[in-house]
Design a protein around this motif. Sequence first.
Motif, PDB file in Angstrom:
ATOM      1  N   ALA A   2      -0.508  18.301   7.197  1.00  0.00           N
ATOM      2  CA  ALA A   2      -1.246  18.636   8.424  1.00  0.00           C
ATOM      3  C   ALA A   2      -2.731  18.307   8.277  1.00  0.00           C
ATOM      4  O   ALA A   2      -3.258  18.253   7.170  1.00  0.00           O
ATOM      5  CB  ALA A   2      -1.076  20.118   8.733  1.00  0.00           C
ATOM      6  N   HIS A   3      -3.353  18.095   9.411  1.00  0.00           N
ATOM      7  CA  HIS A   3      -4.790  17.854   9.437  1.00  0.00           C
ATOM      8  C   HIS A   3      -5.472  18.832  10.386  1.00  0.00           C
ATOM      9  O   HIS A   3      -4.833  19.367  11.288  1.00  0.00           O
ATOM     10  CB  HIS A   3      -5.078  16.412   9.887  1.00  0.00           C
ATOM     11  N   TRP A   4      -6.769  19.013  10.173  1.00  0.00           N
ATOM     12  CA  TRP A   4      -7.501  20.069  10.868  1.00  0.00           C
ATOM     13  C   TRP A   4      -8.865  19.587  11.328  1.00  0.00           C
ATOM     14  O   TRP A   4      -9.296  18.471  10.967  1.00  0.00           O
ATOM     15  CB  TRP A   4      -7.667  21.281   9.929  1.00  0.00           C
ATOM     16  N   LEU A   5      -9.527  20.453  12.094  1.00  0.00           N
ATOM     17  CA  LEU A   5     -10.913  20.177  12.471  1.00  0.00           C
ATOM     18  C   LEU A   5     -11.701  21.476  12.418  1.00  0.00           C
ATOM     19  O   LEU A   5     -11.275  22.496  12.962  1.00  0.00           O
ATOM     20  CB  LEU A   5     -10.980  19.573  13.886  1.00  0.00           C
ATOM     21  N   PHE A   6     -12.824  21.423  11.699  1.00  0.00           N
ATOM     22  CA  PHE A   6     -13.710  22.584  11.553  1.00  0.00           C
ATOM     23  C   PHE A   6     -14.965  22.346  12.369  1.00  0.00           C
ATOM     24  O   PHE A   6     -15.633  21.340  12.189  1.00  0.00           O
ATOM     25  CB  PHE A   6     -14.097  22.781  10.080  1.00  0.00           C
ATOM     26  N   LYS A   7     -15.263  23.314  13.231  1.00  0.00           N
ATOM     27  CA  LYS A   7     -16.386  23.146  14.137  1.00  0.00           C
ATOM     28  C   LYS A   7     -17.518  24.072  13.701  1.00  0.00           C
ATOM     29  O   LYS A   7     -17.303  25.230  13.382  1.00  0.00           O
ATOM     30  CB  LYS A   7     -15.922  23.529  15.535  1.00  0.00           C
ATOM     31  N   THR A   8     -18.743  23.547  13.710  1.00  0.00           N
ATOM     32  CA  THR A   8     -19.887  24.362  13.317  1.00  0.00           C
ATOM     33  C   THR A   8     -21.163  23.893  13.997  1.00  0.00           C
ATOM     34  O   THR A   8     -21.319  22.706  14.304  1.00  0.00           O
ATOM     35  CB  THR A   8     -20.093  24.323  11.781  1.00  0.00           C
ATOM     36  N   GLU A   9     -22.050  24.843  14.243  1.00  0.00           N
ATOM     37  CA  GLU A   9     -23.396  24.513  14.720  1.00  0.00           C
ATOM     38  C   GLU A   9     -24.190  24.039  13.516  1.00  0.00           C
ATOM     39  O   GLU A   9     -24.341  24.785  12.550  1.00  0.00           O
ATOM     40  CB  GLU A   9     -24.076  25.769  15.277  1.00  0.00           C
ATOM     41  N   PRO A  10     -24.737  22.828  13.559  1.00  0.00           N
ATOM     42  CA  PRO A  10     -25.476  22.320  12.401  1.00  0.00           C
ATOM     43  C   PRO A  10     -26.677  23.187  12.032  1.00  0.00           C
ATOM     44  O   PRO A  10     -27.095  23.197  10.880  1.00  0.00           O
ATOM     45  CB  PRO A  10     -25.906  20.911  12.822  1.00  0.00           C
ATOM     46  N   GLU A  11     -27.225  23.929  12.990  1.00  0.00           N
ATOM     47  CA  GLU A  11     -28.344  24.835  12.683  1.00  0.00           C
ATOM     48  C   GLU A  11     -27.876  25.977  11.769  1.00  0.00           C
ATOM     49  O   GLU A  11     -28.658  26.552  11.032  1.00  0.00           O
ATOM     50  CB  GLU A  11     -28.941  25.430  13.958  1.00  0.00           C
ATOM     51  N   PHE A  50     -11.487  17.346   9.640  1.00  0.00           N
ATOM     52  CA  PHE A  50     -12.771  16.802  10.055  1.00  0.00           C
ATOM     53  C   PHE A  50     -13.818  17.903  10.125  1.00  0.00           C
ATOM     54  O   PHE A  50     -13.503  19.071  10.326  1.00  0.00           O
ATOM     55  CB  PHE A  50     -12.658  16.133  11.431  1.00  0.00           C
ATOM     56  N   PHE A  51     -15.061  17.496   9.949  1.00  0.00           N
ATOM     57  CA  PHE A  51     -16.212  18.395  10.032  1.00  0.00           C
ATOM     58  C   PHE A  51     -16.980  18.001  11.283  1.00  0.00           C
ATOM     59  O   PHE A  51     -17.518  16.896  11.369  1.00  0.00           O
ATOM     60  CB  PHE A  51     -17.057  18.210   8.759  1.00  0.00           C
ATOM     61  N   TYR A  52     -17.017  18.907  12.257  1.00  0.00           N
ATOM     62  CA  TYR A  52     -17.600  18.599  13.566  1.00  0.00           C
ATOM     63  C   TYR A  52     -18.869  19.411  13.830  1.00  0.00           C
ATOM     64  O   TYR A  52     -18.878  20.623  13.626  1.00  0.00           O
ATOM     65  CB  TYR A  52     -16.567  18.892  14.664  1.00  0.00           C
ATOM     66  N   HIS A  53     -19.894  18.714  14.273  1.00  0.00           N
ATOM     67  CA  HIS A  53     -21.146  19.369  14.661  1.00  0.00           C
ATOM     68  C   HIS A  53     -21.133  19.638  16.159  1.00  0.00           C
ATOM     69  O   HIS A  53     -21.111  18.701  16.958  1.00  0.00           O
ATOM     70  CB  HIS A  53     -22.352  18.487  14.328  1.00  0.00           C
ATOM     71  N   SER A  54     -21.197  20.908  16.550  1.00  0.00           N
ATOM     72  CA  SER A  54     -21.295  21.241  17.971  1.00  0.00           C
ATOM     73  C   SER A  54     -22.768  21.328  18.360  1.00  0.00           C
ATOM     74  O   SER A  54     -23.647  21.005  17.571  1.00  0.00           O
ATOM     75  CB  SER A  54     -20.571  22.559  18.257  1.00  0.00           C
ATOM     76  N   GLY A  55     -23.022  21.782  19.585  1.00  0.00           N
ATOM     77  CA  GLY A  55     -24.396  21.920  20.018  1.00  0.00           C
ATOM     78  C   GLY A  55     -24.998  20.590  20.406  1.00  0.00           C
ATOM     79  O   GLY A  55     -24.460  19.877  21.237  1.00  0.00           O
ATOM     80  N   PRO A  95     -20.135   8.177  12.778  1.00  0.00           N
ATOM     81  CA  PRO A  95     -19.656   9.420  13.398  1.00  0.00           C
ATOM     82  C   PRO A  95     -18.973   9.162  14.743  1.00  0.00           C
ATOM     83  O   PRO A  95     -19.395   8.286  15.493  1.00  0.00           O
ATOM     84  CB  PRO A  95     -20.934  10.237  13.595  1.00  0.00           C
ATOM     85  N   VAL A  96     -17.902   9.924  14.992  1.00  0.00           N
ATOM     86  CA  VAL A  96     -17.193   9.787  16.263  1.00  0.00           C
ATOM     87  C   VAL A  96     -17.655  10.911  17.190  1.00  0.00           C
ATOM     88  O   VAL A  96     -17.498  12.090  16.871  1.00  0.00           O
ATOM     89  CB  VAL A  96     -15.669   9.853  16.041  1.00  0.00           C
ATOM     90  N   THR A  97     -18.222  10.545  18.323  1.00  0.00           N
ATOM     91  CA  THR A  97     -18.815  11.533  19.226  1.00  0.00           C
ATOM     92  C   THR A  97     -17.776  12.111  20.175  1.00  0.00           C
ATOM     93  O   THR A  97     -16.723  11.522  20.422  1.00  0.00           O
ATOM     94  CB  THR A  97     -19.934  10.904  20.073  1.00  0.00           C
ATOM     95  N   PHE A 115      -9.878  22.047  24.547  1.00  0.00           N
ATOM     96  CA  PHE A 115     -10.177  23.450  24.269  1.00  0.00           C
ATOM     97  C   PHE A 115     -11.301  23.525  23.253  1.00  0.00           C
ATOM     98  O   PHE A 115     -11.108  23.912  22.099  1.00  0.00           O
ATOM     99  CB  PHE A 115      -8.911  24.147  23.764  1.00  0.00           C
ATOM    100  N   SER A 116     -12.489  23.150  23.731  1.00  0.00           N
ATOM    101  CA  SER A 116     -13.607  22.937  22.815  1.00  0.00           C
ATOM    102  C   SER A 116     -14.074  24.233  22.144  1.00  0.00           C
ATOM    103  O   SER A 116     -14.753  24.185  21.141  1.00  0.00           O
ATOM    104  CB  SER A 116     -14.772  22.302  23.565  1.00  0.00           C
ATOM    105  N   ARG A 117     -13.717  25.369  22.707  1.00  0.00           N
ATOM    106  CA  ARG A 117     -14.251  26.607  22.142  1.00  0.00           C
ATOM    107  C   ARG A 117     -13.555  27.064  20.865  1.00  0.00           C
ATOM    108  O   ARG A 117     -14.081  27.905  20.138  1.00  0.00           O
ATOM    109  CB  ARG A 117     -14.176  27.713  23.179  1.00  0.00           C
ATOM    110  N   LEU A 118     -12.359  26.555  20.627  1.00  0.00           N
ATOM    111  CA  LEU A 118     -11.640  26.960  19.414  1.00  0.00           C
ATOM    112  C   LEU A 118     -12.329  26.387  18.177  1.00  0.00           C
ATOM    113  O   LEU A 118     -12.555  25.189  18.094  1.00  0.00           O
ATOM    114  CB  LEU A 118     -10.189  26.483  19.493  1.00  0.00           C
TER     115      LEU A 118
END
Length: 141
Positions: A2-11, A50-55, A95-97, A115-118
């Motif tokens: 399986a693969h995943w995506l981790f979302k975080t605010e870069p700040e 994946f490591f995703y930067h939100s904000g 980076p993929v936007t 479902f961007s909030r998850l």
Amino acid sequence: MAHWLFKTEPETWSWDMQKKKGAKGEPWSGVRNHQAKRNLMAMKKGERGFFYHSGKAREIVGIVEVIGEYRPDPSDPTGKFGLVVVKAVGDLPKPVTLAEAKTDPVLAKMTLVTFSRLSVQPVTDKEWQHICKLGGASSRA
DNA sequence: GCCAACGTTGGC
DNA sequence: GCCAACGTTGGC
């Protein structure tokens, strides 16, 4: 696998900070959502995400690997939530936007778009390979 | 800075 | 157990 995506605010927690932790990795703490928790619990050592930067950035910038499976999160006073430990394994050279994902037929239905909030999301094999290709990274593992 | 979507809380 | 009110997240 399986693969995943981790979302975080870069700040708060950025890809640079994650990379500085090196092979030791860092606990992915602070998850307070039951669906995200279920995803954390499903993760196996060696799986990648994946490591995703939100904000402001809104882009997938790197790849991490799970090096420690689900355990209680000491920062959760209720004891209901847990964490996994992840380490950085490589950059996405390009980076993929989010904007790109929205207009890409393969990626338009991914959880990040619908479902961007998850904060911790599953990624399908098809999406994984496609993003790796767009990002110029190896899709190994 | 605004607003939509969603989760949580608390009164009944 | 329902639902209104509120807080938070995150894209725009």
